[in-house]
Design a protein around this motif. Structure first.
Motif, PDB file in Angstrom:
ATOM      1  N   ARG A  95       0.854  -1.193   0.000  1.00 38.65           N
ATOM      2  CA  ARG A  95       0.000   0.000   0.000  1.00 38.65           C
ATOM      3  C   ARG A  95       0.882   1.232   0.000  1.00 38.65           C
ATOM      4  NH1 ARG A  95      -4.493   2.284   4.083  1.00 38.65           N
ATOM      5  NH2 ARG A  95      -5.676   3.487   2.565  1.00 38.65           N
ATOM      6  N   ASP A  96       0.872   1.963  -1.133  1.00 40.29           N
ATOM      7  CA  ASP A  96       1.739   3.119  -1.323  1.00 40.29           C
ATOM      8  C   ASP A  96       1.230   4.339  -0.552  1.00 40.29           C
ATOM      9  OD1 ASP A  96       3.912   2.333  -2.948  1.00 40.29           O
ATOM     10  OD2 ASP A  96       2.539   2.105  -4.630  1.00 40.29           O
ATOM     11  N   LEU A  97       2.033   5.423  -0.605  1.00 38.94           N
ATOM     12  CA  LEU A  97       1.698   6.644   0.125  1.00 38.94           C
ATOM     13  C   LEU A  97       0.383   7.263  -0.332  1.00 38.94           C
ATOM     14  CD1 LEU A  97       5.220   8.346   0.326  1.00 38.94           C
ATOM     15  CD2 LEU A  97       3.933   7.333   2.200  1.00 38.94           C
ATOM     16  N   ASP A  98      -0.021   6.997  -1.597  1.00 37.64           N
ATOM     17  CA  ASP A  98      -1.289   7.538  -2.077  1.00 37.64           C
ATOM     18  C   ASP A  98      -2.477   6.684  -1.668  1.00 37.64           C
ATOM     19  OD1 ASP A  98      -0.951   5.325  -3.667  1.00 37.64           O
ATOM     20  OD2 ASP A  98      -0.914   6.418  -5.572  1.00 37.64           O
ATOM     21  N   GLY A  99      -2.232   5.618  -0.885  1.00 38.04           N
ATOM     22  CA  GLY A  99      -3.304   4.769  -0.398  1.00 38.04           C
ATOM     23  C   GLY A  99      -3.659   3.619  -1.314  1.00 38.04           C
ATOM     24  N   ARG A 100      -3.071   3.543  -2.490  1.00 36.76           N
ATOM     25  CA  ARG A 100      -3.409   2.488  -3.448  1.00 36.76           C
ATOM     26  C   ARG A 100      -2.524   1.260  -3.236  1.00 36.76           C
ATOM     27  NH1 ARG A 100      -6.682   4.160  -7.547  1.00 36.76           N
ATOM     28  NH2 ARG A 100      -7.014   6.410  -7.737  1.00 36.76           N
ATOM     29  N   LEU A 101      -3.140   0.094  -3.423  1.00 38.41           N
ATOM     30  CA  LEU A 101      -2.411  -1.171  -3.347  1.00 38.41           C
ATOM     31  C   LEU A 101      -1.799  -1.491  -4.701  1.00 38.41           C
ATOM     32  CD1 LEU A 101      -4.876  -3.302  -1.202  1.00 38.41           C
ATOM     33  CD2 LEU A 101      -2.514  -2.813  -0.599  1.00 38.41           C
ATOM     34  N   ARG A 102      -0.525  -1.832  -4.700  1.00 39.25           N
ATOM     35  CA  ARG A 102       0.167  -2.205  -5.932  1.00 39.25           C
ATOM     36  C   ARG A 102       0.987  -3.459  -5.679  1.00 39.25           C
ATOM     37  NH1 ARG A 102       0.303   3.430  -5.808  1.00 39.25           N
ATOM     38  NH2 ARG A 102      -0.638   4.428  -7.655  1.00 39.25           N
ATOM     39  N   ARG A 103       1.038  -4.324  -6.674  1.00 42.01           N
ATOM     40  CA  ARG A 103       1.770  -5.564  -6.536  1.00 42.01           C
ATOM     41  C   ARG A 103       3.241  -5.325  -6.863  1.00 42.01           C
ATOM     42  NH1 ARG A 103       0.583 -10.512  -5.450  1.00 42.01           N
ATOM     43  NH2 ARG A 103      -1.646 -10.063  -5.540  1.00 42.01           N
ATOM     44  N   VAL A 104       4.111  -5.798  -5.987  1.00 43.15           N
ATOM     45  CA  VAL A 104       5.554  -5.705  -6.157  1.00 43.15           C
ATOM     46  C   VAL A 104       6.092  -7.118  -6.309  1.00 43.15           C
ATOM     47  CG1 VAL A 104       7.717  -4.863  -5.179  1.00 43.15           C
ATOM     48  CG2 VAL A 104       5.576  -3.661  -4.684  1.00 43.15           C
ATOM     49  N   THR A 105       6.940  -7.360  -7.312  1.00 46.82           N
ATOM     50  CA  THR A 105       7.434  -8.705  -7.592  1.00 46.82           C
ATOM     51  C   THR A 105       8.952  -8.721  -7.670  1.00 46.82           C
ATOM     52  OG1 THR A 105       7.330  -8.412  -9.984  1.00 46.82           O
ATOM     53  CG2 THR A 105       5.346  -9.244  -8.897  1.00 46.82           C
ATOM     54  N   ALA A 106       9.509  -9.923  -7.474  1.00 47.67           N
ATOM     55  CA  ALA A 106      10.942 -10.156  -7.631  1.00 47.67           C
ATOM     56  C   ALA A 106      11.139 -11.609  -8.050  1.00 47.67           C
ATOM     57  CB  ALA A 106      11.685  -9.868  -6.343  1.00 47.67           C
ATOM     58  N   VAL A 107      12.082 -11.869  -8.945  1.00 46.75           N
ATOM     59  CA  VAL A 107      12.340 -13.213  -9.468  1.00 46.75           C
ATOM     60  C   VAL A 107      13.802 -13.564  -9.211  1.00 46.75           C
ATOM     61  CG1 VAL A 107      12.378 -14.685 -11.517  1.00 46.75           C
ATOM     62  CG2 VAL A 107      10.578 -12.955 -11.239  1.00 46.75           C
ATOM     63  N   ASP A 108      14.027 -14.831  -8.767  1.00 45.35           N
ATOM     64  CA  ASP A 108      15.399 -15.303  -8.579  1.00 45.35           C
ATOM     65  C   ASP A 108      15.419 -16.829  -8.673  1.00 45.35           C
ATOM     66  OD1 ASP A 108      18.198 -15.372  -7.836  1.00 45.35           O
ATOM     67  OD2 ASP A 108      17.854 -13.407  -6.947  1.00 45.35           O
ATOM     68  N   THR A 109      16.599 -17.422  -8.438  1.00 48.31           N
ATOM     69  CA  THR A 109      16.800 -18.844  -8.711  1.00 48.31           C
ATOM     70  C   THR A 109      16.313 -19.758  -7.595  1.00 48.31           C
ATOM     71  OG1 THR A 109      19.046 -18.631  -7.829  1.00 48.31           O
ATOM     72  CG2 THR A 109      18.765 -18.428 -10.226  1.00 48.31           C
ATOM     73  N   SER A 110      15.971 -19.228  -6.447  1.00 46.43           N
ATOM     74  CA  SER A 110      15.429 -20.040  -5.352  1.00 46.43           C
ATOM     75  C   SER A 110      14.355 -19.250  -4.630  1.00 46.43           C
ATOM     76  CB  SER A 110      16.536 -20.443  -4.367  1.00 46.43           C
ATOM     77  OG  SER A 110      16.998 -19.302  -3.652  1.00 46.43           O
ATOM     78  N   GLN A 111      13.521 -19.964  -3.863  1.00 43.55           N
ATOM     79  CA  GLN A 111      12.466 -19.282  -3.118  1.00 43.55           C
ATOM     80  C   GLN A 111      13.056 -18.290  -2.107  1.00 43.55           C
ATOM     81  OE1 GLN A 111       9.611 -21.923  -1.334  1.00 43.55           O
ATOM     82  NE2 GLN A 111       9.211 -23.056  -3.223  1.00 43.55           N
ATOM     83  N   ARG A 112      14.140 -18.740  -1.437  1.00 42.26           N
ATOM     84  CA  ARG A 112      14.739 -17.870  -0.434  1.00 42.26           C
ATOM     85  C   ARG A 112      15.295 -16.601  -1.058  1.00 42.26           C
ATOM     86  NH1 ARG A 112      19.692 -16.926   1.198  1.00 42.26           N
ATOM     87  NH2 ARG A 112      20.548 -18.539  -0.170  1.00 42.26           N
ATOM     88  N   ARG A 113      16.007 -16.727  -2.183  1.00 38.36           N
ATOM     89  CA  ARG A 113      16.594 -15.557  -2.830  1.00 38.36           C
ATOM     90  C   ARG A 113      15.513 -14.642  -3.407  1.00 38.36           C
ATOM     91  NH1 ARG A 113      22.063 -15.895  -4.235  1.00 38.36           N
ATOM     92  NH2 ARG A 113      21.666 -14.707  -6.144  1.00 38.36           N
ATOM     93  N   ALA A 114      14.445 -15.245  -3.943  1.00 37.02           N
ATOM     94  CA  ALA A 114      13.350 -14.440  -4.491  1.00 37.02           C
ATOM     95  C   ALA A 114      12.669 -13.638  -3.378  1.00 37.02           C
ATOM     96  CB  ALA A 114      12.342 -15.322  -5.205  1.00 37.02           C
ATOM     97  N   ARG A 115      12.461 -14.282  -2.201  1.00 44.09           N
ATOM     98  CA  ARG A 115      11.835 -13.590  -1.073  1.00 44.09           C
ATOM     99  C   ARG A 115      12.745 -12.458  -0.561  1.00 44.09           C
ATOM    100  NH1 ARG A 115       7.962 -14.921   2.909  1.00 44.09           N
ATOM    101  NH2 ARG A 115       7.692 -17.002   2.011  1.00 44.09           N
ATOM    102  N   ALA A 116      14.050 -12.740  -0.501  1.00 42.11           N
ATOM    103  CA  ALA A 116      14.984 -11.720  -0.029  1.00 42.11           C
ATOM    104  C   ALA A 116      15.023 -10.534  -0.981  1.00 42.11           C
ATOM    105  CB  ALA A 116      16.381 -12.326   0.127  1.00 42.11           C
ATOM    106  N   ARG A 117      15.029 -10.786  -2.278  1.00 44.66           N
ATOM    107  CA  ARG A 117      15.044  -9.690  -3.248  1.00 44.66           C
ATOM    108  C   ARG A 117      13.761  -8.874  -3.167  1.00 44.66           C
ATOM    109  NH1 ARG A 117      17.291 -10.352  -9.275  1.00 44.66           N
ATOM    110  NH2 ARG A 117      19.174 -10.424  -7.995  1.00 44.66           N
ATOM    111  N   LEU A 118      12.630  -9.551  -2.952  1.00 45.41           N
ATOM    112  CA  LEU A 118      11.368  -8.834  -2.791  1.00 45.41           C
ATOM    113  C   LEU A 118      11.422  -7.929  -1.560  1.00 45.41           C
ATOM    114  CD1 LEU A 118       8.371  -8.321  -3.502  1.00 45.41           C
ATOM    115  CD2 LEU A 118       7.809 -10.281  -2.028  1.00 45.41           C
ATOM    116  N   GLN A 119      11.982  -8.456  -0.465  1.00 46.86           N
ATOM    117  CA  GLN A 119      12.082  -7.665   0.749  1.00 46.86           C
ATOM    118  C   GLN A 119      12.919  -6.408   0.515  1.00 46.86           C
ATOM    119  OE1 GLN A 119      10.544  -8.230   3.744  1.00 46.86           O
ATOM    120  NE2 GLN A 119      11.397  -6.273   4.462  1.00 46.86           N
TER     121      GLN A 119
END
Length: 423
Positions: free
Chosen positions: A32-56
């Motif tokens: 949820r951005d500063l303007d109050g709207r929800l937006r999807r943020v994504t990240a892709v990597d070679t493992s679940q752990r790395r993908a989650r860390a990059r998203l963070q």
């Protein structure tokens, strides 16, 4: 009335969704951005752990991250402490002041409020805490109040609380006390002790070079802070048709784990100033500068055998020996008392405003690097009053005689409070 799903606070995100893309993984979350709207943020990597860390990482870097959940009325007081300390590092104040705030927060403030959430810290709780601090020390309680006021103002700016709990509390009661200024008899006794220190024929070891004795004379004649006198260089001293003028452009400071060093700016902006020097102190400086070479313009006038600064510790240690020889060991006098003695003389002789300007407690002081014609722009009258009252031969004790009035105590105590513990 049906209840919908709780709205995601601004600056936070919902559940993280992981999708197997066949050898690569995509992590995504709705933010949820500063303007109050929800937006999807994504990240892709070679493992679940790395993908989650990059998203963070992407979520943390997003504008407004944490503004709706990391600091709120339900946040622990410790969270505010950490964020405020990070903001403190960015402020344009001296390192010594920053360390004073850090120590007060770590030793006193945080232990008192660490069990509370921000919304639980009321004006009454702040009042109770500051009253306990004031019972131990008025000056410490005053400093702690300033610290708490800054911290809760920071929380208020981040919409974590609705009001600053420091506002509305009662005023701290200043205890009545005598101004800590020396008498003329004490000044002269220390002068005699300094002149005779380790001067006897029976004294073994190298004879003293008189630096601390001369530092005391300059402290007495200029009302400068001890660190400012230790930081004086020949390039900071100017001879004019009316007498000597000093430009205060630095101070010697001590930092934990470091040797004392010269800092290129004094304690505050107002401390950058130009002041007239009475003749008895000017003679000391001329003699010291005269023994230095043309290449020593940037070297401190009062330096050790290696050319480095004389430390505040060594100054105080030798000064205590002067006091012992003058039979004033139990008087409580410190080098700082020279500053208060000069302030007292000037306040009584020329008024509080002149004393404040001379001590560097005014916003109209000469700023660093601002060169003007000293004989036209520097008020020479304080030097005359200090010379008449504090000169070694035939001083006039009129201004130091008698007890101070209530207005004088309050004004000089307020000026002294701006110097802090190390003034």
């Amino acid at each position: 009335m049906t209840r919908g799903r709780p709205r995601t606070p601004i600056g936070t995100f919902g559940d993280v969704l992981l999708v197997d893309l066949g050898g690569r993984y995509r992590a995504s979350a709705r933010y949820r951005d500063l303007d109050g709207r929800l937006r999807r943020v994504t990240a892709v990597d070679t493992s679940q752990r790395r993908a989650r860390a990059r998203l963070q990482e992407r979520l943390v870097d997003r504008a407004g991250y944490g503004s709706g959940g990391v600091l709120s009325a339900a946040s622990p007081f410790g969270d505010l402490c950490e964020l405020w300390l990070s903001d403190l590092e960015l402020r344009d104040i001296s390192e010594g002041t920053k360390q004073y705030y850090r120590d007060d927060l770590r030793l006193h403030v945080r232990p008192a409020f660490d069990a509370y959430m921000l919304g639980e810290i009321t004006t009454g709780r702040v009042e109770w805490f500051l009253r306990r601090r004031a019972a131990l020390s008025y000056s410490r309680a005053k400093h702690t109040r300033t610290l708490l006021n800054q911290m809760f103002a920071f929380a208020l700016r981040h919409d974590a609380i609705a009001r600053n709990p420091v506002e509305g509390r009662s005023q701290l009661s200043r205890p009545k006390r005598e101004i800590q200024a020396m008498t003329l008899e004490q000044v002269q006794a220390i002068r005699v002790a300094a002149a005779n220190w380790r001067a006897g024929a029976a004294v073994s070891g190298p004879k003293p070079d008189g630096k601390v004795r001369d530092i005391c004379e300059v402290l007495l004649g200029t009302s400068m802070r001890p660190g400012e006198v230790l930081a004086l260089r020949p390039c900071d001293v100017v001879e004019t048709r009316q007498g000597m003028v000093i430009h205060v452009r630095g101070t010697v400071v001590r930092r934990q784990g470091m040797a004392d060093f010269r800092q290129d700016q004094p304690k505050t902006d107002a401390s950058n100033r130009s002041i007239a020097v009475p003749e008895f102190a000017a003679q000391v400086l001329r003699r010291r500068i005269g023994s230095m070479g043309p290449a020593d313009q940037q070297t401190t006038i009062f330096h050790n055998r290696n050319g480095g600064v004389i430390t505040l510790h060594n100054l105080r240690r030798t000064f205590r020996e002067f006091l012992r020889d003058a039979n004033l060991a139990d008087s409580g006098i410190t080098p700082r008392w020279y500053r208060r003695t000069g302030a007292t003389v000037l306040a009584r002789g020329l008024g509080i405003e002149t004393a404040a300007a001379f001590l560097g407690h005014t916003s109209t002081a000469v700023t660093e690097g601002h060169y003007v014609a000293p004989e036209l722009d520097v008020d020479m009258s304080p030097a005359g009053v200090l010379e008449r009252t504090l000169r070694p031969i035939d001083p006039d004790d009129t201004l130091l005689a008698g007890s101070p009035g209530d207005d004088e105590v309050e004004a000089l105590d307020a000026m002294d409070g701006t110097d802090g513990a190390g003034g």
